[in-house]
Design a protein around this motif. Structure first.
Motif, PDB file in Angstrom:
ATOM      1  N   MET A   1       0.833  -1.221   0.000  1.00  8.63           N
ATOM      2  CA  MET A   1       0.000   0.000   0.000  1.00  8.63           C
ATOM      3  C   MET A   1       0.859   1.260   0.000  1.00  8.63           C
ATOM      4  O   MET A   1       0.423   2.313  -0.435  1.00  8.63           O
ATOM      5  N   GLY A   2       2.105   1.152   0.478  1.00  7.35           N
ATOM      6  CA  GLY A   2       2.997   2.286   0.402  1.00  7.35           C
ATOM      7  C   GLY A   2       2.874   3.254   1.553  1.00  7.35           C
ATOM      8  O   GLY A   2       2.224   2.968   2.557  1.00  7.35           O
ATOM      9  N   SER A   3       3.498   4.415   1.368  1.00  5.15           N
ATOM     10  CA  SER A   3       3.559   5.372   2.476  1.00  5.15           C
ATOM     11  C   SER A   3       2.918   6.691   2.090  1.00  5.15           C
ATOM     12  O   SER A   3       2.890   7.088   0.925  1.00  5.15           O
ATOM     13  N   LEU A   4       2.404   7.353   3.110  1.00  5.55           N
ATOM     14  CA  LEU A   4       1.704   8.622   2.926  1.00  5.55           C
ATOM     15  C   LEU A   4       2.137   9.552   4.051  1.00  5.55           C
ATOM     16  O   LEU A   4       2.069   9.176   5.220  1.00  5.55           O
ATOM     17  N   LEU A   5       2.588  10.746   3.688  1.00  5.25           N
ATOM     18  CA  LEU A   5       2.977  11.733   4.701  1.00  5.25           C
ATOM     19  C   LEU A   5       1.994  12.902   4.641  1.00  5.25           C
ATOM     20  O   LEU A   5       1.762  13.467   3.571  1.00  5.25           O
ATOM     21  N   ILE A   6       1.425  13.234   5.798  1.00  4.54           N
ATOM     22  CA  ILE A   6       0.494  14.364   5.885  1.00  4.54           C
ATOM     23  C   ILE A   6       1.200  15.405   6.741  1.00  4.54           C
ATOM     24  O   ILE A   6       1.414  15.195   7.935  1.00  4.54           O
ATOM     25  N   VAL A  26       1.955  13.463  10.074  1.00  5.91           N
ATOM     26  CA  VAL A  26       1.559  12.081  10.359  1.00  5.91           C
ATOM     27  C   VAL A  26       2.077  11.211   9.223  1.00  5.91           C
ATOM     28  O   VAL A  26       1.782  11.477   8.056  1.00  5.91           O
ATOM     29  N   LEU A  27       2.862  10.212   9.573  1.00  4.57           N
ATOM     30  CA  LEU A  27       3.367   9.280   8.556  1.00  4.57           C
ATOM     31  C   LEU A  27       2.550   7.991   8.635  1.00  4.57           C
ATOM     32  O   LEU A  27       2.396   7.401   9.707  1.00  4.57           O
ATOM     33  N   CYS A  28       2.013   7.582   7.475  1.00  9.39           N
ATOM     34  CA  CYS A  28       1.210   6.354   7.403  1.00  9.39           C
ATOM     35  C   CYS A  28       1.940   5.364   6.500  1.00  9.39           C
ATOM     36  O   CYS A  28       2.357   5.725   5.395  1.00  9.39           O
ATOM     37  N   GLU A  29       2.095   4.154   6.999  1.00  4.17           N
ATOM     38  CA  GLU A  29       2.745   3.120   6.203  1.00  4.17           C
ATOM     39  C   GLU A  29       1.951   1.823   6.310  1.00  4.17           C
ATOM     40  O   GLU A  29       1.623   1.403   7.418  1.00  4.17           O
ATOM     41  N   ASN A  30       1.696   1.219   5.166  1.00  3.32           N
ATOM     42  CA  ASN A  30       0.961  -0.057   5.115  1.00  3.32           C
ATOM     43  C   ASN A  30      -0.310  -0.051   5.951  1.00  3.32           C
ATOM     44  O   ASN A  30      -0.599  -0.997   6.676  1.00  3.32           O
ATOM     45  N   GLY A  31      -1.051   1.032   5.854  1.00  4.69           N
ATOM     46  CA  GLY A  31      -2.365   1.088   6.494  1.00  4.69           C
ATOM     47  C   GLY A  31      -2.374   1.569   7.926  1.00  4.69           C
ATOM     48  O   GLY A  31      -3.436   1.779   8.504  1.00  4.69           O
ATOM     49  N   SER A  32      -1.170   1.746   8.520  1.00  2.00           N
ATOM     50  CA  SER A  32      -1.125   2.192   9.918  1.00  2.00           C
ATOM     51  C   SER A  32      -0.375   3.516  10.042  1.00  2.00           C
ATOM     52  O   SER A  32       0.408   3.884   9.163  1.00  2.00           O
ATOM     53  N   ILE A  33      -0.597   4.167  11.172  1.00  2.00           N
ATOM     54  CA  ILE A  33       0.174   5.379  11.477  1.00  2.00           C
ATOM     55  C   ILE A  33       1.481   4.919  12.119  1.00  2.00           C
ATOM     56  O   ILE A  33       1.465   4.178  13.110  1.00  2.00           O
TER      57      ILE A  33
END
Ligand SMILES: [Zn+2]
Length: 443
Positions: A1-6, A26-33
């Protein structure tokens, strides 16, 4: 799913820590924070970065009681005026649900779920009825949930109000869906055993339902004492009040959600507390049906877990929260009562209810290791925004602002107010209009 930085937003964690953190990321990786830290400290490469400046970043909202199938009733004028709650059911809802076909269930769920995404509601606890299309209906709803990408807990509302075959189908549908969820745990899906309400269920049917639910380790989702008539029926037919009857038959417990509980006495409140049964408060529906209002402070004081549901009146949880506050003030004749108990239904109670269904996922809070279910809301605070003032900003400011971004399990379902889904919203609405026309013909 990858990573998402907010990055760059005001992060409101809720949960036990309940912090308001300006300019945090907030860093999100593989569905979790995986991290929450000041933005300047959290400069990491990510598959996607969202700019949250001018936004509040907070947990996605949870709706503790709704009905997707209500979607296609909007604008229907064929129902005769109702003189009371029983007639609301007989003139409208029971005529509507009998006319529902599988495709209506699927479309009404998709439309409701898109509205949920637009309002930042990421977890929904649904209660479904389609008596002439019972079997397979929960799979159809589950397919819609998977298509949109939110989380949902589904059930079929068992009732004796139609015939025995339909009641048998109701049991079978709940059992099949509970077994499906147990077999292949999907992080987005949960199940409860659905019951309509005490006044449409015989002891024999309830006993069968309890036997199946016990075998499967499931709790119930049931309307309880929504109108005074539920109590009158129970006393007349069974010689006991509703909550007592449900308790005797084994329906109550920490996995069970009792929607409404408007007309419960002190003994019943104690039974709800003692059994750990959660209550879903649905004030807008109660106002609309003129049935009264649940005494949230009394329920809370005696130790009942109280969450907030919309009963399909809206997918906007902040609108529901505001109505909950105003009706509490009016009912008590006191403009200073029930503030914290009412806010807690949405911010604490719903997280507790979600935790019973998704144990340890941390829904309703932002914490490292918890699920990455978040919303970004456009908001420039015009007064100081911190832990002591957040409630006021939520009720009077954030509730009036736009949800910009909705994220579930680290997947961006909407950003910049544009849906990122493999669904054409306009085409879907056109199909729903077409189906409603035919549904209204059958009504
Ligand atoms: Zn309901």
């Amino acid at each position: 799913m990858g990573s998402l930085l907010i990055a760059g937003g005001t992060v409101v964690t809720l949960g036990e820590a309940s912090r308001v953190l300006p300019d945090h990321a907030v860093l999100c990786e593989n569905g979790s924070i995986t991290r929450i830290a000041p933005s300047p400290e959290l400069h990491v490469p990510a598959d996607e970065t969202l700019d949250a400046r001018g936004k509040v970043v907070m947990p996605g909202f949870i709706n503790a009681h709704t009905h997707f199938y209500s979607t296609l009733v909007r604008g229907l004028t064929k129902a005769e005026p109702a003189a009371g709650f029983q007639e609301v059911l007989e003139h409208l809802w029971w005529r509507l649900d009998r006319a529902l076909e599988p495709e209506d269930c699927r479309l009404s769920a998709l439309v409701a779920l898109l509205e949920a995404v637009r309002h930042g509601t990421t977890t929904l606890i649904d209660h479904h009825a389609s008596p002439h299309a019972v079997r397979g209906s929960l799979d159809a709803l589950a397919a819609a949930v998977a298509r949109v990408g939110v989380r949902a807990c589904l059930c079929y509302e068992l009732s004796d109000r139609d015939d025995q075959a339909i009641a048998a189908d109701g049991i079978a549908e709940n059992v099949a869906f509970l077994e499906r969820c147990a077999r292949g745990p999907d992080p987005h899906l949960r199940a409860l055993f659905g019951l309509h309400a005490a006044f449409t269920l015989s002891d024999a049917t309830l006993e069968r339902a309890v036997a199946e639910a016990t075998r499967l380790g499931a709790g119930f989702h049931v309307h309880v004492a929504e109108a005074a008539t539920d109590q009158e029926h129970s006393l007349r037919e069974h010689g006991v009040r509703v909550v007592e009857r449900l308790n005797r038959l084994g329906v109550l417990g920490p996995k069970t959600i009792a929607a409404h509980c408007v007309h419960v006495d002190e003994r019943e409140i104690d039974l709800l507390a003692a059994t750990g049964t959660a209550v879903a408060h649905c004030p807008q529906s109660n106002l609309n049906n003129a049935v009264g209002v649940a005494d949230v402070p009394a329920l809370t004081r005696r130790g009942v877990v109280v969450g907030l549901g919309t009963d399909a009146m809206t997918e906007n949880m902040l609108e529901e929260l505001r109505a909950a506050l105003w009706v509490r003030h009016l009912a008590a004749g006191d403009p200073s009562t029930g503030w914290s108990e009412t806010l807690a239904t949405l911010l604490v109670g719903n997280a507790a209810i979600a935790d019973r269904l998704w144990p340890g996922a941390g829904l309703g809070e932002l914490r490292e290791g918890g699920a990455a279910d978040l919303v970004l809301i456009d908001y420039h605070a015009p007064t100081p925004l911190d832990e002591t003032t957040f409630g006021g900003h939520l009720v009077f400011g954030l509730s009036q602002a736009s949800v910009d971004t909705t994220i579930v399990a680290g997947r961006v379902l909407m950003a910049g107010k544009r849906l990122r889904l493999d669904l054409d919203e306009a085409a879907l609405a056109a199909q729903a209009r077409e189906r409603s026309r035919a549904l209204w013909e059958r009504f």
